[in-house]
Design an enzyme around this catalytic site. Structure first.
Site, PDB file in Angstrom:
ATOM      1  N   GLU A 432      -6.197  -3.206   0.288  1.00  0.00           N
ATOM      2  CA  GLU A 432      -6.004  -4.491   0.963  1.00  0.00           C
ATOM      3  C   GLU A 432      -7.145  -4.709   1.951  1.00  0.00           C
ATOM      4  O   GLU A 432      -7.402  -3.874   2.816  1.00  0.00           O
ATOM      5  CB  GLU A 432      -4.652  -4.413   1.677  1.00  0.00           C
ATOM      6  CG  GLU A 432      -4.452  -5.380   2.783  1.00  0.00           C
ATOM      7  CD  GLU A 432      -3.210  -5.032   3.616  1.00  0.00           C
ATOM      8  OE1 GLU A 432      -2.585  -3.967   3.398  1.00  0.00           O
ATOM      9  OE2 GLU A 432      -2.883  -5.836   4.492  1.00  0.00           O
ATOM     10  N   ASP A 505      -1.734  -1.414   4.294  1.00  0.00           N
ATOM     11  CA  ASP A 505      -1.324  -1.029   5.644  1.00  0.00           C
ATOM     12  C   ASP A 505       0.140  -0.629   5.655  1.00  0.00           C
ATOM     13  O   ASP A 505       0.941  -1.162   4.890  1.00  0.00           O
ATOM     14  CB  ASP A 505      -1.512  -2.207   6.618  1.00  0.00           C
ATOM     15  CG  ASP A 505      -2.980  -2.524   6.842  1.00  0.00           C
ATOM     16  OD1 ASP A 505      -3.825  -1.665   6.533  1.00  0.00           O
ATOM     17  OD2 ASP A 505      -3.264  -3.641   7.323  1.00  0.00           O
ATOM     18  N   ASP A 507       2.571  -1.517   7.319  1.00  0.00           N
ATOM     19  CA  ASP A 507       3.369  -2.464   8.101  1.00  0.00           C
ATOM     20  C   ASP A 507       4.014  -3.495   7.167  1.00  0.00           C
ATOM     21  O   ASP A 507       3.898  -3.386   5.941  1.00  0.00           O
ATOM     22  CB  ASP A 507       2.500  -3.154   9.169  1.00  0.00           C
ATOM     23  CG  ASP A 507       1.343  -3.940   8.539  1.00  0.00           C
ATOM     24  OD1 ASP A 507       1.309  -4.076   7.295  1.00  0.00           O
ATOM     25  OD2 ASP A 507       0.474  -4.411   9.297  1.00  0.00           O
ATOM     26  N   ASP A 509       3.330  -6.645   6.499  1.00  0.00           N
ATOM     27  CA  ASP A 509       2.375  -7.364   5.652  1.00  0.00           C
ATOM     28  C   ASP A 509       1.911  -6.495   4.489  1.00  0.00           C
ATOM     29  O   ASP A 509       1.807  -6.950   3.356  1.00  0.00           O
ATOM     30  CB  ASP A 509       1.144  -7.788   6.462  1.00  0.00           C
ATOM     31  CG  ASP A 509       1.336  -9.166   7.069  1.00  0.00           C
ATOM     32  OD1 ASP A 509       2.389  -9.780   6.788  1.00  0.00           O
ATOM     33  OD2 ASP A 509       0.443  -9.602   7.814  1.00  0.00           O
TER      34      ASP A 509
END
Ligand code: TSJ
Length: 645
Positions: A432, A505, A507, A509
């Protein structure tokens, strides 16, 4: 079993009993032959096997409620309110009918007869197989005012069926503990049982199925009861979708000895979600009943479109595929002797089912369309749009095919490929963001690790038509990098990497982007997931520094362990990573990419329940917020059926 007929009579045992013991011993020697596997999948099949027998009693019209309990010791109890397994002495075998059911292979259907049987179907091997593979099994039959009981251990009779009291109810109760000597996994999963039992309840309208988990700390219960049967199943499939019309189209009828039931409704999406069943057994590869359904659907809609002048004389017929765009449907047939075909025996072969479904659907759909012209018009209009999009997508695909034929494999510009050309040694990281992509390119082992950075979010394939999906640069980059092609063109032998590793990541997102990618892979290259080529990278959440030491923690528990180990004091420096970009190349290599030290999660899928898996992706990526919120609250992991092991 004729080769066993000559078995010598031996001491206390009658010849019959020796035959029985040898039969069940064969099951214990090669359990995989009877239940497919001794993994979690086989374990759960034991429950379905027993429940199927009770469902047969419901189909015969004598049972209204089935109660399934996971007990604290991981044994299972199934209770029905049917007639009770017959307790009379079987003349041929000289033992009670109950004992026949539990000790003779494939005894199901040997008595009673008639009607449609669920048990004895696809994996339907009978209660005796469950008995053979259980440390112990106990059965209670209540009928004729009496309560009968019998216990078995590893398939062996401990004592014959006996009366243990009076009873004013009727029914059968079976409790069994799967044998730890046989199964690699002996812990039942509530959600796995829940899915199959829900499906069973949808397919058997009016039947109430209750699931209880009595294990300490995770006690829960759920009841499934659908008076609408498969109509409610279609509603459930579309529950997170915007539907094109409020009605569920329903066809029901009997032709010869084939009973046909079909329910369907279109949503505004682009996926086809049609599931077919024979005697309540799923047929993932379709077969004659599904072919009959497709034929009738295509014919009825084309006839309607011509009659209503929605298609002009010079225009081509609508294709079946286009009519099925956004369609959710259940096709359920019941017939006396189903023949299963294909490599995995998941396809119906009986030719009489084709004509029966075709006739029932054609007749009743034609009437429905006459009575509901506006619904028909809406569907035809959608199919026309689908047809145009399909033409555009075909052109786009032909173009990419020609291009790759002319220029050889033109790999995407952003791809940093590896130098080793043997796919077995190679892996690709889908990363990403460009900055993390940069670190990954520096960090990687160039010979075997390729990096494909993706910019921002990839397109949500649940909400776009094929032409738009194929126009998306990130999607095209992945398709060309993997080398396999998609959908009908998919060819696993062309796969350029053994491992496809999604690195996002740690998280919300990142999880969303990973889910978008998994959705794409699931819809267009499901074999990659099925054959275990897809992984999720696990970047650390924390870095702890003290003096010259460095530790990484991948979750809060690990962080706590590290703190305990090194002592909590002010010289500890704890950093919470907000994204891959915060790590330098060396840290990224050490923590997430180095095959020697990293952990990867392999993505797998539960192939037993494709409907549930499709719905999971609908719910996660679809329009309705409420079912998604509910789903996420229920599942700590962001995708439950995509099991991340
Ligand atoms: F298979 C099994 F033994 F494991 C099992 C069977 C487990 C459970 C939970 C239920 C049953 C079961 C079997 N419930 N109901 C029946 N019914 C019969 O076996 C039955 C009863 C009466 C007659 C009849 O013709 O009178 C025929 C049958 C097959």
């Amino acid at each position: 079993m004729s080769d066993l007929e000559n078995t010598q009579n031996n001491g206390d045992y009658s010849g019959e009993q020796i035959q029985i013991l040898e039969g069940l011993e064969a099951v214990r020697k090669r359990p995989g032959m009877y239940i497919g596997s001794t993994s979690a999948r086989g374990l759960h099949h034991l429950v379905y096997e027993i429940v199927d027998n009770a469902v047969d009693e419901a189909l015969a019209g004598y049972c209204t409620t089935i109660d399934v309990t996971i007990n604290p010791d991981n044994s299972i109890t199934v209770i029905d309110d049917g007639r009770g397994i017959p307790v009379d002495i079987n003349k041929k075998k000289g033992i009670s009918s109950v004992e026949v059911v539990f000790t003779i292979l494939h005894a199901g259907g040997k008595f009673g007869g008639g009607g449609y049987k669920v048990s004895g179907g696809l994996h339907g091997v009978g209660a005796s197989v469950v008995n053979a593979l259980s440390e112990w099994l106990e059965v209670v039959v209540e009928r004729d005012g009496k309560k009968y009981f019998q216990r078995y251990e590893r398939g062996k009779v401990i004592e014959h069926l006996k009366v243990i009291g009076d009873s004013d109810r009727r029914g059968t109760t079976v409790t069994f503990l799967p044998d730890k000597e046989i199964f690699e996994e002996t812990v039942f999963e509530y959600s796995t049982l829940k899915q199959r039992l829900r499906e069973m309840a949808f397919l058997t309208k009016g039947l109430k199925i209750i699931l209880n988990d009595k294990r300490e700390g995770i006690e829960q219960t759920k009841e499934f009861h659908y008076e609408g049967g498969i109509k409610e199943y279609v509603q459930y499939l579309n529950r997170s979708q915007v539907c094109l019309y409020p009605d569920i189209i329903y066809c029901e009828g009997q032709k010869g000895n084939v009973y046909v039931e079909v329910a369907m409704q279109h949503n505004d999406g682009y996926n086809e979600s049609c599931y077919s069943f024979v005697n309540n057994i799923t047929t993932p590869e379709g077969g004659t009943h599904y072919t009959g359904f497709k034929n009738a659907l295509t014919k009825a809609f084309n006839d309607y479109a011509r009659n209503m002048k929605l298609l002009k004389d010079n225009e081509e017929n609508l294709s079946g595929e286009d009519i099925r765009e956004g369609l959710s449907a259940i096709i359920s047939v019941k017939l006396p002797e189903p023949q299963f075909e294909g490599q995995t025996k998941q396809k119906l072969g009986n030719s009489e089912a084709r004509g029966a479904v075709d006739a029932v659907v054609n007749e009743q759909l034609t009437i429905f369309l006459e009575q509901n012209p506006s619904v028909g018009k809406t569907i035809v209009e959608k199919a026309v749009l689908a047809q145009r999009a399909r033409d555009a997508a075909r052109k786009a695909r032909d173009l990419t095919r020609r291009k790759s034929a002319l220029e050889g494999m033109s790999l995407p510009g952003k791809l940093a490929d590896c130098s080793d050309k043997d796919p077995k040694n190679c892996e690709i990281f889908i990363v990403e963001g460009d900055s993390a992509g940069g670190s990954a390119k520096t960090a990687r082992h160039r010979a075997t690790q390729a990096i494909l950075p993706l910019r921002g979010k990839i397109i949500n394939v649940e909400k776009a038509r094929l032409d738009k999906i194929l126009a998306n640069a990130e999607i095209r980059a992945m398709i060309t990098a993997f080398g396999t092609g998609i959908s009908d063109d998919f060819d696993i032998s062309k796969l350029r990497y053994d491992k496809i590793i999604i690195m996002t990541d740690a998280d919300v997102d990142g999880a969303h982007i990973a889910t978008l990618m998994l959705t794409f892979l699931y819809r267009f290259m499901p074999e990659l997931i099925k054959q275990g080529h897809v992984y999720l990278a696990q970047p650390p959440l924390y870095k702890v520094e003290k003096n010259k030491g460095v530790w990484y923690a991948y979750n809060d528990d690990q962080l706590n362990d590290i703190m305990v180990q090194i002592g909590r004091d002010s010289s500890n420096k704890v950093q919470r990573y907000k994204g891959l970009g915060e790590m330098d190349a060396e840290q990224l290599w050490e923590t997430t990419m180095d095959p020697q030290t990293r952990t990867l999660k392999k993505v797998s899928m539960d192939e037993d329940n494709k409907a549930e898996l499709d719905v999971t992706f609908n719910v996660l990526m679809g329009d309705n917020v409420e079912p998604r919120r509910e789903f996420i609250e229920l599942n700590a992991k962001y995708a439950k059926n995509i099991d991340i092991a």
